[in-house]
Design an enzyme around this catalytic site. Structure first.
Site, short mmCIF file in Angstrom:
data_model
loop_
_atom_site.label_atom_id
_atom_site.label_comp_id
_atom_site.label_asym_id
_atom_site.label_seq_id
_atom_site.Cartn_x
_atom_site.Cartn_y
_atom_site.Cartn_z
N GLN A 50 -0.10 9.30 -7.58
CA GLN A 50 0.74 8.96 -6.49
C GLN A 50 0.75 7.38 -6.66
OE1 GLN A 50 0.12 11.81 -2.91
NE2 GLN A 50 -1.62 11.94 -4.38
N ASP A 80 -0.09 3.88 1.17
CA ASP A 80 -0.49 4.53 2.87
C ASP A 80 0.67 4.18 3.81
OD1 ASP A 80 -2.60 5.83 1.38
OD2 ASP A 80 -3.94 4.28 2.03
N MET A 106 -2.19 11.83 -0.97
CA MET A 106 -3.16 10.86 -0.45
C MET A 106 -3.15 10.33 0.87
SD MET A 106 -3.77 8.10 -3.68
CE MET A 106 -5.14 8.64 -4.68
N THR A 109 0.78 -1.15 -0.06
CA THR A 109 0.02 0.03 0.09
C THR A 109 0.88 1.16 -0.16
OG1 THR A 109 -1.45 1.36 1.18
CG2 THR A 109 -0.31 -0.19 2.52
N ARG A 162 2.52 33.09 -3.92
CA ARG A 162 1.13 32.73 -3.81
C ARG A 162 1.73 31.68 -2.51
NH1 ARG A 162 -0.45 31.64 -9.69
NH2 ARG A 162 -1.77 33.36 -9.83
O1 F6P Z 1 -5.31 2.93 -0.11
C1 F6P Z 1 -4.41 3.46 -1.03
C2 F6P Z 1 -5.11 4.90 -1.49
O2 F6P Z 1 -4.70 5.55 -2.61
C3 F6P Z 1 -5.21 6.01 -0.38
O3 F6P Z 1 -4.09 6.60 -0.09
C4 F6P Z 1 -6.63 6.67 -1.08
O4 F6P Z 1 -7.24 7.40 -0.09
C5 F6P Z 1 -7.39 5.65 -1.63
O5 F6P Z 1 -6.68 4.64 -1.93
C6 F6P Z 1 -8.15 5.91 -2.95
O6 F6P Z 1 -9.10 4.91 -3.25
P1 F6P Z 1 -9.65 4.73 -4.80
O7 F6P Z 1 -8.59 4.52 -5.88
O8 F6P Z 1 -10.52 3.76 -4.72
O9 F6P Z 1 -10.28 6.08 -5.38
#
Ligand code: F6P
Length: 357
Positions: A283, A136, A178, A134, A171
């Site tokens: 990302q 995350d 994410m 992940t 600015r």
């Molecule tokens: O779990 C990974 C992730 O990219 C998170 O960072 C993000 O909040 C979510 O998935 C986005 O989910 P989806 O691809 O379902 O829009």
């Protein structure tokens, strides 16, 4: 003959292919007779019997390829025990596919929800080895997940690009990174790119404190500021609401995301022009960075070792810089959040980065 199933589930990330290649090449190189079945689109493939027989060539040339050669889908854990629209028992169906193909084990690559289902299947008696994927980096039991460093690289690059234009135009820029529940990517990219303010879900912000940091920069003669804001950043007042109240408030909010609310508040309080950039799914895309290629290859090799040792019910992990494995039952369902008192945040604060607290 060793018969191995493999699937990638949940949101994709860089290095999924590199990790599968690591498993496959290690097995093909060490076991005389191996058959690998790739289930398509995550657990869906296992539920609905949708798979392809892989051969060594399928795992060749994919080390640097983003995405996943097997496809992925989100199958929420809480719906796994709920029959599908045709009344199909999904857990029973997955067990039947596993039995039909006479699998010796199933390799599952995924994040939090995926690990919960992996643990469920392990408790149901299937031989499971999982891998921590992940962007995350929020999986409990491992210091790092593959995908994270590549996402940090991309978010950092985005903030770097914003830096030059922000300074030319004087600015305030908000870059929304994410991470709905955790702020790992925002914290690391924010520090790496020299953000002035970093807002993460783990540290609810006070808008007055954010404004104070921005005003202090103006007083020092800085004509621009950069905020790295996690998509799940939350104000102190919103953090005090119940889950239900917050859900209602967000549903009725006129802002597409927290950054737009912040932008309006900043302009109102400081008179400064604010622009917002959301790199979004960029990302998660593209080629993995070298670090991710290395750790996912090693994670893959460790998964192969576990399979050869018949050690099942584990997620491969990195603990204190060593590749190892942790019992699925100990990590499934637990979130690894950023500790607001960790040294990374303490050091960032010492440098003058504002966290809005
Ligand atoms: O779990 C990974 C992730 O990219 C998170 O960072 C993000 O909040 C979510 O998935 C986005 O989910 P989806 O691809 O379902 O829009």
């Amino acid at each position: 003959m060793l018969r191995v199933g493999m699937l990638t589930s949940g949101g994709d990330c860089q290095s999924l292919n590199a990790a599968m290649r690591g498993v496959a090449k290690s097995l093909y190189g060490s076991v005389k007779d191996v058959k690998i079945y790739g289930f398509l689109e995550g657990y869906k493939g296992l539920i609905y019997n949708n798979y392809k027989e892989m051969n060594p060539g399928d795992f060749s040339g994919i080390l640097t390829e983003g995405g996943t050669i097997l496809g992925s889908s989100r199958q929420p854990f809480k719906l796994m025990t709920v029959p599908d629209e045709n009344g199909l028992d999904k857990v029973k169906a997955m067990k039947e596919t596993y039995a039909k193909l006479k699998l010796d084990c199933l390799v599952i690559l995924g994040g939090n929800g995926t690990q919960k289902t992996a643990n469920l299947l392990s408790r149901e008696g299937l031989n499971i080895v999982s891998l921590p994927k992940t962007i995350d980096n929020d999986l409990w039991g491992t210091d790092i997940t593959f995908g994270f460093q590549s996402a940090v690289d991309i978010a950092t690059n985005a903030i770097d690009c914003i830096h030059t234009t922000a300074s030319s135009h004087g600015r305030v820029f908000i870059v929304e990174v994410m991470g709905h529940k955790v702020g790992w990517i925002t914290l690391h990219a924010g520090i790496a790119a020299g953000a002035d303010v970093i807002l993460i879900p783990e540290i609810p912000y006070d808008i007055k404190k954010v404004i104070k940091t921005l005003n202090e920069r103006t007083k020092k003669g800085k004509n621009f500021s950069i905020l790295a804001v996690a998509e799940g950043a939350i104000s102190k007042e919103d953090a005090a609401l119940s889950k239900k109240e917050l859900k209602k408030k967000l549903a009725e909010s006129p802002y597409p995301s927290v950054s737009y609310k912040l932008g309006e508040e900043i302009t109102k309080a400081t008179g400064q022009e604010v622009r917002i950039t959301v790199p979004g799914h960029m990302q998660r895309g593209g080629s993995p960075c070298p670090y991710d290629r290395v750790i996912s290859t090693m994670f893959g090799a460790q998964a192969a070792r576990l399979i050869m040792d018949k050690k099942f019910g584990y997620m491969v992990a990195m603990v204190n810089n060593e590749i190892t494995e942790v019992p699925l039952k100990d990590i499934a369902g637990k979130l690894k959040t950023v500790d607001p008192d960790c040294t990374t945040i303490r050091d960032a604060k010492l440098l003058g980065i504002g966290f809005g607290d």
